[in-house]
Design a protein around this motif. Structure first.
Motif, PDB file in Angstrom:
ATOM      1  N   VAL A  17       0.843  -1.202   0.000  1.00 44.31           N
ATOM      2  CA  VAL A  17       0.000   0.000   0.000  1.00 44.31           C
ATOM      3  C   VAL A  17       0.878   1.253   0.000  1.00 44.31           C
ATOM      4  CG1 VAL A  17      -1.862   1.230   1.146  1.00 44.31           C
ATOM      5  CG2 VAL A  17      -1.717  -1.264   1.335  1.00 44.31           C
ATOM      6  N   LEU A  18       0.704   2.070  -1.059  1.00 47.95           N
ATOM      7  CA  LEU A  18       1.464   3.320  -1.150  1.00 47.95           C
ATOM      8  C   LEU A  18       0.501   4.496  -1.045  1.00 47.95           C
ATOM      9  CD1 LEU A  18       4.311   4.638  -1.907  1.00 47.95           C
ATOM     10  CD2 LEU A  18       3.362   4.830  -4.206  1.00 47.95           C
ATOM     11  N   GLY A  19       0.742   5.351  -0.072  1.00 50.49           N
ATOM     12  CA  GLY A  19      -0.052   6.570   0.052  1.00 50.49           C
ATOM     13  C   GLY A  19       0.559   7.658  -0.816  1.00 50.49           C
ATOM     14  N   VAL A  20      -0.282   8.384  -1.545  1.00 52.60           N
ATOM     15  CA  VAL A  20       0.209   9.470  -2.397  1.00 52.60           C
ATOM     16  C   VAL A  20      -0.469  10.758  -1.957  1.00 52.60           C
ATOM     17  CG1 VAL A  20       0.518  10.290  -4.758  1.00 52.60           C
ATOM     18  CG2 VAL A  20       0.436   7.816  -4.297  1.00 52.60           C
ATOM     19  N   ALA A  21       0.324  11.711  -1.504  1.00 50.40           N
ATOM     20  CA  ALA A  21      -0.227  12.989  -1.047  1.00 50.40           C
ATOM     21  C   ALA A  21       0.514  14.136  -1.713  1.00 50.40           C
ATOM     22  CB  ALA A  21      -0.108  13.097   0.471  1.00 50.40           C
ATOM     23  N   GLY A  22      -0.039  15.301  -1.596  1.00 51.07           N
ATOM     24  CA  GLY A  22       0.611  16.476  -2.157  1.00 51.07           C
ATOM     25  C   GLY A  22      -0.406  17.573  -2.327  1.00 51.07           C
TER      26      GLY A  22
ATOM     27  N   GLU B 282       0.579  20.901   7.254  1.00 53.22           N
ATOM     28  CA  GLU B 282       0.657  20.054   8.441  1.00 53.22           C
ATOM     29  C   GLU B 282      -0.073  18.726   8.318  1.00 53.22           C
ATOM     30  OE1 GLU B 282      -0.295  22.159  12.104  1.00 53.22           O
ATOM     31  OE2 GLU B 282       1.844  21.931  12.492  1.00 53.22           O
ATOM     32  N   SER B 283      -0.616  18.476   7.127  1.00 52.01           N
ATOM     33  CA  SER B 283      -1.450  17.283   6.997  1.00 52.01           C
ATOM     34  C   SER B 283      -0.637  16.013   7.169  1.00 52.01           C
ATOM     35  CB  SER B 283      -2.099  17.259   5.624  1.00 52.01           C
ATOM     36  OG  SER B 283      -2.613  18.508   5.334  1.00 52.01           O
ATOM     37  N   ASP B 284      -1.330  14.993   7.629  1.00 48.45           N
ATOM     38  CA  ASP B 284      -0.711  13.677   7.772  1.00 48.45           C
ATOM     39  C   ASP B 284      -1.773  12.619   7.478  1.00 48.45           C
ATOM     40  OD1 ASP B 284       0.897  11.538   8.385  1.00 48.45           O
ATOM     41  OD2 ASP B 284       0.638  11.737  10.556  1.00 48.45           O
ATOM     42  N   PRO B 285      -2.238  12.573   6.241  1.00 52.47           N
ATOM     43  CA  PRO B 285      -3.387  11.708   5.954  1.00 52.47           C
ATOM     44  C   PRO B 285      -3.121  10.233   6.241  1.00 52.47           C
ATOM     45  CG  PRO B 285      -2.437  12.587   3.913  1.00 52.47           C
ATOM     46  CD  PRO B 285      -1.795  13.315   5.044  1.00 52.47           C
ATOM     47  N   PHE B 286      -1.864   9.811   6.164  1.00 47.53           N
ATOM     48  CA  PHE B 286      -1.600   8.366   6.278  1.00 47.53           C
ATOM     49  C   PHE B 286      -1.114   7.956   7.668  1.00 47.53           C
ATOM     50  CE2 PHE B 286      -0.466   9.652   1.856  1.00 47.53           C
ATOM     51  CZ  PHE B 286      -1.675   9.276   1.304  1.00 47.53           C
ATOM     52  N   GLY B 287      -1.137   8.914   8.619  1.00 43.00           N
ATOM     53  CA  GLY B 287      -0.724   8.576   9.981  1.00 43.00           C
ATOM     54  C   GLY B 287       0.750   8.255  10.100  1.00 43.00           C
ATOM     55  N   ILE B 288       1.571   8.958   9.321  1.00 45.56           N
ATOM     56  CA  ILE B 288       3.001   8.663   9.324  1.00 45.56           C
ATOM     57  C   ILE B 288       3.650   9.067  10.652  1.00 45.56           C
ATOM     58  CG2 ILE B 288       5.198   9.281   8.228  1.00 45.56           C
ATOM     59  CD1 ILE B 288       3.570   9.669   5.647  1.00 45.56           C
TER      60      ILE B 288
ATOM     61  N   LEU C 188       8.775  25.681   1.721  1.00 42.48           N
ATOM     62  CA  LEU C 188       9.226  24.297   1.641  1.00 42.48           C
ATOM     63  C   LEU C 188       9.541  23.735   3.029  1.00 42.48           C
ATOM     64  CD1 LEU C 188       9.706  22.476  -0.802  1.00 42.48           C
ATOM     65  CD2 LEU C 188      12.114  23.110  -0.722  1.00 42.48           C
ATOM     66  N   GLN C 189      10.156  24.603   3.849  1.00 38.97           N
ATOM     67  CA  GLN C 189      10.515  24.170   5.208  1.00 38.97           C
ATOM     68  C   GLN C 189       9.290  23.741   6.008  1.00 38.97           C
ATOM     69  OE1 GLN C 189      13.406  23.542   6.327  1.00 38.97           O
ATOM     70  NE2 GLN C 189      14.642  24.487   4.715  1.00 38.97           N
ATOM     71  N   LYS C 190       8.148  24.350   5.686  1.00 40.00           N
ATOM     72  CA  LYS C 190       6.965  24.136   6.519  1.00 40.00           C
ATOM     73  C   LYS C 190       6.214  22.851   6.209  1.00 40.00           C
ATOM     74  CE  LYS C 190       6.061  29.135   6.563  1.00 40.00           C
ATOM     75  NZ  LYS C 190       5.098  30.136   6.114  1.00 40.00           N
ATOM     76  N   ILE C 191       6.540  22.201   5.110  1.00 38.01           N
ATOM     77  CA  ILE C 191       5.736  21.034   4.710  1.00 38.01           C
ATOM     78  C   ILE C 191       6.171  19.805   5.512  1.00 38.01           C
ATOM     79  CG2 ILE C 191       5.039  19.545   2.789  1.00 38.01           C
ATOM     80  CD1 ILE C 191       5.722  21.925   0.925  1.00 38.01           C
ATOM     81  N   ALA C 192       5.307  19.404   6.434  1.00 34.26           N
ATOM     82  CA  ALA C 192       5.661  18.319   7.351  1.00 34.26           C
ATOM     83  C   ALA C 192       5.907  17.004   6.627  1.00 34.26           C
ATOM     84  CB  ALA C 192       4.544  18.152   8.395  1.00 34.26           C
ATOM     85  N   LEU C 193       5.088  16.725   5.618  1.00 34.84           N
ATOM     86  CA  LEU C 193       5.205  15.429   4.956  1.00 34.84           C
ATOM     87  C   LEU C 193       6.567  15.219   4.307  1.00 34.84           C
ATOM     88  CD1 LEU C 193       1.704  14.677   3.397  1.00 34.84           C
ATOM     89  CD2 LEU C 193       2.938  13.339   5.091  1.00 34.84           C
ATOM     90  N   LEU C 194       7.284  16.311   4.032  1.00 33.18           N
ATOM     91  CA  LEU C 194       8.621  16.155   3.465  1.00 33.18           C
ATOM     92  C   LEU C 194       9.560  15.493   4.469  1.00 33.18           C
ATOM     93  CD1 LEU C 194       9.202  19.411   1.382  1.00 33.18           C
ATOM     94  CD2 LEU C 194       9.043  17.084   0.521  1.00 33.18           C
ATOM     95  N   ASN C 195       9.190  15.530   5.730  1.00 37.11           N
ATOM     96  CA  ASN C 195       9.996  14.831   6.727  1.00 37.11           C
ATOM     97  C   ASN C 195       9.663  13.350   6.829  1.00 37.11           C
ATOM     98  OD1 ASN C 195       9.862  17.743   7.501  1.00 37.11           O
ATOM     99  ND2 ASN C 195      11.434  17.026   8.928  1.00 37.11           N
TER     100      ASN C 195
END
Lengths: 580, 404
Positions: B197-202, B303-309, B334-341
């Motif tokens: 299962v691959l989550g795709v967000a953006g 700040e979203s985290d749809p996949f519960g990472i 760019l710094q603010k995008i949590a999912l990039l972490n």
């Protein structure tokens, strides 16, 4: 700034220039004298005629003035018919009854069933025409580049247009017509597979008239892929590839078919899909300028390809249609001259107009005769170079013979029977109301140009689905206005008749005929089974290595069907990804 | 959200309608208006697009478990076409899905009689007020989605997802609290691996849907027999509760029986996925049908985290892909995008954009800061056979292989 921004600017500059020249005419005596001298010459050159009831009339209606400012305003602001900026007309004389010379503007769109059925309709429609002007509607599978034997399309074969799969169908389609006649011209409403269909047309003509007939062939193929992406949705290949194939075809046609218009930049489908008249004009013109940019970027000469562009607008009942053609001609002329450095021939916008299909309704459909007649009047008042008038029965069927003939007679009644156009050119131009409307419409079109410019131009705006959104929004508004009774439509939401709809004959293609088309196609494929793979391989190589695809298509169509060819090209360039 | 907090008794599940235009017909003006109106009336509209084959409409109706199919036909051949759709639905055991249509004046009253005899439920004629159309659709095509043992294959799976969607609604959008008022039928095949299962967000507009479709084409080419599932989440309208779920329009490679594509409206859930997504993923995994399951979030913010990472609970997905376009607004944004972490893979899409070069360097630097094993893939999904997408797909395949 994209070229659209520069074009909007150049129109503003030109208008300011006209205003300055008008002021100068009123103060500069030498300039005033020059203008008066020229005006006298123009006036002297106008022939006179007499109406059947004895009224003497000039062949060209000019403003009755000798005031230099007014002369400058007319000559520079509108231009004489056939002169920059062409607001009045692309040519000096149109529609006048001058004996046997000149072609009538009538061009009737027809296509139904199999090639021989459409051929029969062509013979029926053209029997009273002086010149031979044919216009072809294709069925759905052909428009989408599919063969009649493709899975799931059988019911669509020959519906809404003619089914063409092979060069042999093309031969049947034009049987009995001398396509090399000087006054013959063939129009084809064909877009995504336009290069394949034109190649079939050329191949069929060569088979009948010999290899050297090609330069004599005259006509138009629509091939406007931008409006397909924006409104009509008949797209096969990705946008880049679609534009490449189109430019390949135009580049080939410019030297090899000097009498052919390889693209008809169309607002018709944009308007039918919902656009307002202003949006129709803005998107159509900006698409035209985009083609000019693309061809220029390929190293083509604007003075060679420019004169080979033609335009196609819808004409409905909204008031803006009174002036739409006039305004489009002047914006096109100024943009081509100032931004593209085009000469006179490439500045003049040649216009085909079709009355609005969307304005016709099924309820009390005979009212459609009146709607179409009014729209035709507007089309002629805009000096359309050719016109198609819709049949009253179109809301529910491919036109039957009876209503197709009535539609064609509608044109003859306005042009030949009435005295409105045949004695004097431009009887209607210059009325104060028209001038007010022209300024408003022009300004609104330029505003759309500027908005698209901020988005990065036509292609960038298209990627952001700007045109599609605007068209859909306008279409939705139109429907809401009808349901809210803000837009009266007689018989639909006003003066509604309680009479049941009369039963009318329908022109439908029988399943037997549809199967016959498939049988023919299979026979063609069988006959050429040995040669087709090699021909497709050659085409694939050209497509893959960046050669001119059209150059090769002329050979490919001899042994391959439409679907085989589009399949081969799709294999190389991929498929179009539709936009919502 | 009002919709999510209301009990099922007072808030009916939105009616799901599939709309389309037949093959070789590009007239989408009418269907576009109808789509907007249907959504405005609180329906979930799954729009398939124009020029759609009968088989594609049937496949979509099954996978979406649509209440009803609406077909807008304007260039003839409707008698044959509607019959084909109805027959294929019946033949595949899905004859319970009704089909209605319209075609302005092109469909005559005589045609209507014949089409009804051949199984079309209703034809709307020109001049029918939009409100009348909406009311009839809502009145006649609402249904209670019960488990149905007769459903086979994709329809059984689709119905299980529908029930999962309804269950999620009954508990205020929180799937973890679901009391399973109607147990979702399991469509389990024993012994089969659950799939990767691959989550795709953006962010919205980055090209997620196009990229997913291009990945689908790579999957179909590299795996000659396996199946792929796509769960495409799209927002519901906060006021009307309706939604236009249009991802299928541009999903050209989803028109294959090896692709199971399901559109999910968020129905007021604000995490970036439908509240039913955990259950839906579970159902797809348990079915054992799929080698790869792609879960597309709605367009997400910083700040979203749809996949519960980042959460402590079990992650919803095995790995995640973050997609962004070069115009994200500069380094600070760019710094603010949590999912990039948290994302395992990052795709910089639209690399034909002039800002792509700078963006690539900035994003790489951003990922280097994280010090994790995250990979950046420049892609141009809109380009046919883009090698960047090939590389990205290879990376996904590698992750999937490690996972199994």
């Amino acid at each position: 700034m994209s070229s659209l921004g520069r074009i909007a600017e150049s129109v503003d500059h030109y208008n300011a220039h006209v205003a300055a020249e008008v002021a100068r005419a009123r103060t500069d005596k030498k300039f005033a004298a020059e203008l008066r001298a020229r005006w006298a010459k123009v006036q002297a050159s106008v022939e006179t005629t007499k109406s059947p009831t004895g009224t003497a009339l000039p062949r060209l209606a000019l403003p009755q003035t000798d005031e230099p400012g007014a002369i400058a305003e007319y000559l520079l602001g509108q231009g004489l018919p056939g002169e920059f900026p062409y607001a009045n007309a692309a040519y000096r004389e149109m529609y006048l009854d001058k004996g046997s010379s000149g072609e009538e503007p009538m061009r009737l769109f027809a296509g139904l069933g199999l090639a021989e059925d459409t051929n029969e309709r062509f013979h029926y429609l053209s029997k009273n025409q002086k010149s031979l002007r044919l216009s072809t509607a294709f069925d759905g599978p052909t428009l989408y580049g599919m063969d009649s034997d493709a899975e799931g399309v059988l019911g669509k074969v020959g519906e809404g247009g003619v089914a063409i799969d092979t060069v042999e169908d093309m031969e049947r389609l034009f049987a009995g017509f001398d396509l090399t006649r000087k006054d013959a011209s063939v129009s084809m409403t064909m877009n995504a597979p336009a290069p394949v269909i034109l190649a079939m047309f050329i191949a069929a003509a060569k088979r009948r008239f010999g290899a050297d007939c090609v330069p004599n062939l005259r006509g138009t193929i629509q091939a406007d892929m931008l409006k397909e992406v924006q409104a009509q949705n008949e797209v096969i290949f990705p946008i880049d590839a679609s534009l490449r194939f189109l430019c390949d075809m135009i580049e080939w046609c410019v030297p090899n078919m000097p009498r052919w218009y390889p693209v008809s930049i169309s607002g018709y489908h944009i308007a039918e899909a919902g656009a307002t008249p202003v949006q129709q004009a803005a998107f159509t013109l900006s698409n035209g300028f985009t083609y000019a940019e693309l061809l220029k970027a390929r190293g083509c000469d604007v003075n060679e390809f420019g004169p080979r562009f033609s335009f196609f607008l819808d004409c409905g009942l909204d008031v803006e249609y009174l002036v739409l053609g006039r305004v489009c001609r002047s914006i096109w002329a100024i943009g081509m001259k100032e931004v593209f450095g085009a000469n006179a021939k490439a500045q003049a916008l040649k216009l085909h107009t079709q009355t609005s299909g969307r304005s016709l309704i099924a309820a009390e459909f005979q009212n459609n005769l009146t709607r179409t007649a009014v729209e035709l009047m507007l089309a002629y008042m805009n000096y359309s170079n050719s016109c198609h008038s819709n049949s009253a029965d179109e809301p529910f069927t491919t036109p039957t013979e009876k209503y197709a003939l009535l539609a064609s007679h509608g044109q003859s009644i306005i042009i030949e029977e009435s005295g409105l156009f045949k004695h004097t050119m431009n009887l209607f131009g210059g009325a104060p109301g028209l001038l007010i409307l022209e300024r408003q419409v022009e300004k609104a079109i330029l505003d759309v140009f500027r908005e698209m410019d901020t988005l990065g131009g036509v292609l960038a705006a298209q990627e952001q689905r700007y045109q599609r959104s605007k068209i859909q929004e306008a279409g939705h508004n139109y429907e809401k206005q009808i349901y809210a009774h803000e837009r009266p439509i007689i018989g639909l939401n006003k003066y509604i008749s309680t009479e049941p709809m009369p039963s009318v004959p329908l022109a439908r293609t029988s399943p037997k005929k549809q199967r016959l088309q498939v049988t023919r196609l299979k026979a063609f494929k069988k006959k050429n089974a040995a040669k087709a793979p090699e021909a497709l391989q050659r085409l694939e190589n050209v497509a893959r290595h960046g050669g001119n695809v059209f150059d090769e298509l002329v050979n490919t169509v001899e042994v391959c069907s439409l679907g085989q060819i589009t399949g081969c090209l799709s294999h190389v360039v991929g498929k179009f990804r539709p936009m919502v | 959200m009002a919709a999510a907090k209301t009990s099922r008794a007072s808030f009916a599940t939105p009616l799901r309608i599939l709309t389309a235009v037949p093959v070789c017909d590009g007239h989408d003006s009418a269907v576009t208006t109808i789509n907007i109106e249907l959504a405005r009336h609180g329906l979930e509209v799954i729009y398939l697009g124009y020029h759609q084959a009968a088989s594609a409409i049937v496949r979509a109706a099954i996978q979406e478990d649509a209440n009803v199919v609406g077909i807008s036909s304007y260039n003839g051949g409707h008698i044959v076409f509607f019959k084909e759709v109805v027959d294929q639905l019946k033949k595949s055991g899905n004859g319970d899905i009704p089909v209605f249509g319209g075609g302005g004046g092109t469909i005559t009253h005589g045609d209507e009689r014949l089409m009804k005899r051949q199984g079309t439920d209703r034809i709307f004629f020109a001049g029918t007020p939009l409100d009348d159309i909406m009311n009839l659709v809502k009145r006649d095509y609402a249904r209670d989605a019960k488990p149905n043992a007769k459903f086979k294959g994709d329809r059984a799976l689709a119905r299980a997802l529908t029930i999962a969607e309804e269950n999620a609604m009954t508990v205020g959008g929180d799937y973890s609290k679901t009391s399973r008022p109607k147990a979702a039928p399991t469509v389990q095949k024993t012994g089969k691996a659950p799939g990767f299962v691959l989550g795709v967000a953006g962010p919205g507009g980055a090209g997620k849907s196009t990229l997913i479709d291009e990945l689908t084409s790579r999957f179909l080419r590299s795996n000659p027999t396996g199946r792929i599932a796509i769960l495409a989440n799209d927002p519901s309208h906060p006021d009307t509760g309706g939604a236009i779920l249009g991802d299928r329009v541009s999903a050209i490679y989803a028109q294959d029986d090896r692709v199971f594509f399901r559109s999910l409206a968020t129905r007021g859930n604000l995490t970036g996925l439908s509240a039913s997504a955990p259950a839906a993923i579970d159902i797809l995994k348990k079915s054992g049908e799929f080698d790869l399951i792609l879960v597309e979030s709605v367009g997400v913010g910083q700040e979203s985290d749809p996949f519960g990472i980042f959460g402590k609970a079990k992650k919803l997905v095995d790995a995640s892909l973050f997609v962004l376009a070069p115009y994200y607004g500069g380094l600070i944004q760019l710094q603010k995008i949590a999912l990039l972490n948290g994302a395992d893979l990052v795709a910089l899409n639209k690399c034909d954009h002039p800002m792509a070069h700078t963006a690539r360097a900035e994003i790489q630097a951003r990922l280097d800061q994280n010090g994790k094993d995250q990979m950046l893939y420049p892609t141009t999904a809109a380009k046919h056979f883009d090698p960047g997408v090939d590389h990205l797909f290879a990376a996904i395949a590698t992750l999937a292989a490690k996972n199994s």
